[in-house]
Design an enzyme around this catalytic site. Structure first.
Site, PDB file in Angstrom:
ATOM      1  N   GLY A 124       0.824  -1.203   0.000  1.00 37.98           N
ATOM      2  CA  GLY A 124       0.000   0.000   0.000  1.00 37.98           C
ATOM      3  C   GLY A 124       0.856   1.250   0.000  1.00 37.98           C
ATOM      4  O   GLY A 124       1.860   1.327   0.706  1.00 37.98           O
ATOM      5  N   ARG A 163       0.942  -5.396  -5.618  1.00 37.18           N
ATOM      6  CA  ARG A 163       1.134  -6.612  -4.826  1.00 37.18           C
ATOM      7  C   ARG A 163       1.499  -7.741  -5.782  1.00 37.18           C
ATOM      8  O   ARG A 163       1.075  -7.759  -6.928  1.00 37.18           O
ATOM      9  CB  ARG A 163      -0.124  -6.929  -4.029  1.00 37.18           C
ATOM     10  CG  ARG A 163      -0.526  -5.760  -3.124  1.00 37.18           C
ATOM     11  CD  ARG A 163      -1.583  -6.145  -2.107  1.00 37.18           C
ATOM     12  NE  ARG A 163      -2.080  -4.981  -1.394  1.00 37.18           N
ATOM     13  CZ  ARG A 163      -1.494  -4.417  -0.356  1.00 37.18           C
ATOM     14  NH1 ARG A 163      -0.340  -4.909   0.078  1.00 37.18           N
ATOM     15  NH2 ARG A 163      -2.024  -3.375   0.239  1.00 37.18           N
ATOM     16  N   ASP A 192       4.673  -4.386   6.040  1.00 34.45           N
ATOM     17  CA  ASP A 192       4.975  -5.746   6.474  1.00 34.45           C
ATOM     18  C   ASP A 192       5.248  -6.693   5.303  1.00 34.45           C
ATOM     19  O   ASP A 192       6.243  -7.425   5.309  1.00 34.45           O
ATOM     20  CB  ASP A 192       3.810  -6.269   7.327  1.00 34.45           C
ATOM     21  CG  ASP A 192       4.051  -7.675   7.840  1.00 34.45           C
ATOM     22  OD1 ASP A 192       4.842  -7.829   8.783  1.00 34.45           O
ATOM     23  OD2 ASP A 192       3.459  -8.625   7.285  1.00 34.45           O
ATOM     24  N   THR A 205       4.304   2.929   5.632  1.00 34.54           N
ATOM     25  CA  THR A 205       2.920   2.471   5.730  1.00 34.54           C
ATOM     26  C   THR A 205       2.153   3.383   6.670  1.00 34.54           C
ATOM     27  O   THR A 205       2.692   3.827   7.679  1.00 34.54           O
ATOM     28  CB  THR A 205       2.841   1.021   6.248  1.00 34.54           C
ATOM     29  OG1 THR A 205       1.475   0.710   6.589  1.00 34.54           O
ATOM     30  CG2 THR A 205       3.691   0.809   7.485  1.00 34.54           C
ATOM     31  N   ASP A 222      -0.163   2.418   8.489  1.00 35.70           N
ATOM     32  CA  ASP A 222      -0.648   1.605   9.611  1.00 35.70           C
ATOM     33  C   ASP A 222       0.212   1.724  10.867  1.00 35.70           C
ATOM     34  O   ASP A 222      -0.240   1.391  11.959  1.00 35.70           O
ATOM     35  CB  ASP A 222      -0.716   0.131   9.202  1.00 35.70           C
ATOM     36  CG  ASP A 222      -1.603  -0.101   7.999  1.00 35.70           C
ATOM     37  OD1 ASP A 222      -2.566   0.683   7.819  1.00 35.70           O
ATOM     38  OD2 ASP A 222      -1.348  -1.041   7.231  1.00 35.70           O
ATOM     39  N   ASP A 241       2.613  -0.138  11.833  1.00 36.77           N
ATOM     40  CA  ASP A 241       2.608  -1.467  12.455  1.00 36.77           C
ATOM     41  C   ASP A 241       3.910  -2.241  12.266  1.00 36.77           C
ATOM     42  O   ASP A 241       3.940  -3.471  12.397  1.00 36.77           O
ATOM     43  CB  ASP A 241       1.446  -2.301  11.898  1.00 36.77           C
ATOM     44  CG  ASP A 241       1.546  -2.536  10.397  1.00 36.77           C
ATOM     45  OD1 ASP A 241       2.379  -1.872   9.734  1.00 36.77           O
ATOM     46  OD2 ASP A 241       0.779  -3.355   9.867  1.00 36.77           O
ATOM     47  N   ARG A 251      -5.213  -1.771   9.148  1.00 37.67           N
ATOM     48  CA  ARG A 251      -5.047  -3.218   9.040  1.00 37.67           C
ATOM     49  C   ARG A 251      -5.274  -3.870  10.394  1.00 37.67           C
ATOM     50  O   ARG A 251      -6.328  -3.672  10.996  1.00 37.67           O
ATOM     51  CB  ARG A 251      -3.670  -3.571   8.458  1.00 37.67           C
ATOM     52  CG  ARG A 251      -3.693  -4.791   7.567  1.00 37.67           C
ATOM     53  CD  ARG A 251      -2.425  -4.912   6.760  1.00 37.67           C
ATOM     54  NE  ARG A 251      -1.252  -5.057   7.566  1.00 37.67           N
ATOM     55  CZ  ARG A 251      -0.497  -6.155   7.616  1.00 37.67           C
ATOM     56  NH1 ARG A 251      -0.818  -7.201   6.909  1.00 37.67           N
ATOM     57  NH2 ARG A 251       0.574  -6.191   8.372  1.00 37.67           N
TER      58      ARG A 251
END
Length: 319
Positions: free
Chosen positions: A11, A72, A103, A125, A127, A129, A171
């Protein structure tokens, strides 16, 4: 090392272009050739690789998205796909690779590392994360996008005396929900890292109504459930008139904040320094405002942790 490559994967996030710019210019400053790999690992396998010059990254530091595009790639998850990618790198004489992404991108870099090809990961990202770094490139911009939306939605929530449920991305991590909820004064925040109690949420909303509060904002992280699903549960439990706003991909776009531009520049430049010193298999990050690097294989064995003290604070401040 004379030639390095750079790609963005997964992303997109605001600040990726600033990171690409830093990689290219830091490398050229140190007399290295730089090659851009377009469309992520798909482009790596297919050989969509072009040499980048100083002018190639001019006027991109302020642009969202990624000039290298992203995609992707299921094939790259296989050993055969990974070896195809390495053949393309060797074909162009590329000796090290900077991978900017989240990730899944890190897992690709990890695979290349295990095959003996030097890679350095840069966390990009919204996120937030990625283990081993306090912040990822793009998180701050996405956070400010969400806060802006919360402020606007609160205006209409006040006017119509309703409870609004806002679904945010992230996510399986709740950072975007937690930070935006705390900054936006949300009455309730749902994150994947902690269970929610519908009875407690209903009681808090009722308590607010009893003291004259006529509207509420509830932030739901997508890793918990959809905003529409939660609205249905809440309406059944508390008999409230609710409206749902799903912010969606608006959170990924937009001009990166100054914070994201600076972070991306620092991390991108550091990644090049590691490759120059022939240190591959690493990931860069920022901890307590200091640049760090760590083993990318070890990092992926760890899980991202959210600040539960901040989460508890959000509950205390929303009484």
């Amino acid at each position: 090392m004379k030639k390095i490559g750079v790609l963005t994967s997964g992303g997109d996030s605001p600040g990726m272009n600033a990171a690409v710019r830093a990689v290219v210019r830091k490398a050229i400053y140190n007399n290295l050739e730089v090659y851009g790999i377009y469309q992520g690992y798909n482009g790596l396998i297919s050989g969509n690789i072009k040499k980048l010059e100083l002018g190639s990254v001019g006027d991109i530091i302020h642009r969202g998205g990624t000039m290298l595009y992203t995609a992707r790639c299921e094939e790259f998850k296989t050993k055969e796909g990974q070896l195809k990618g390495i053949k393309q790198l060797e074909k162009h004489g590329i000796e090290g690779l900077v991978v900017i992404g989240g990730d899944g991108s890190y897992r690709g870099a990890k695979a290349l590392t295990e095959h003996g090809f030097p890679c350095v990961g840069v966390p990009g990202t919204i996120d937030n994360d990625i283990p081993g770094t306090d912040f990822t490139v793009g998180f701050d911009t996405a956070l400010n996008t969400v806060i802006d939306a919360i402020d606007k939605i609160r205006d209409t929530a006040t006017s119509h005396e309703r409870t609004f449920i806002i679904e945010v991305m992230g996510r399986n991590a709740g950072d975007l929900a937690l930070w935006s909820g705390l900054a936006g004064g949300a009455e309730t925040i749902l994150i994947p890292e902690d269970n929610y109690d519908m009875d407690d949420i209903s009681m808090r909303l009722k308590r607010g109504q009893e003291r004259g509060k006529k509207h509420s904002i509830i932030i739901v992280a997508e890793g918990v459930m959809s905003g529409n699903e939660f609205a249905k549960q809440l309406e059944e439990k508390a008999n409230l008139d609710t409206r749902v706003s799903v912010l969606g991909h608006i959170q990924r776009g937009g001009t990166p904040t100054a914070s994201d531009r600076v972070l991306a520049s620092r991390l991108g430049a550091r990644a090049v320094e590691l490759l120059i010193s022939e240190t591959g298999g690493r990931a860069v990050g920022i901890v307590n405002n200091k640049l760090v690097d760590y083993d990318i294989i070890e990092a992926l064995g760890k899980s991202h942790e959210i600040d539960l003290k901040m989460y508890n604070l959000s509950k205390e401040l929303s009484i």
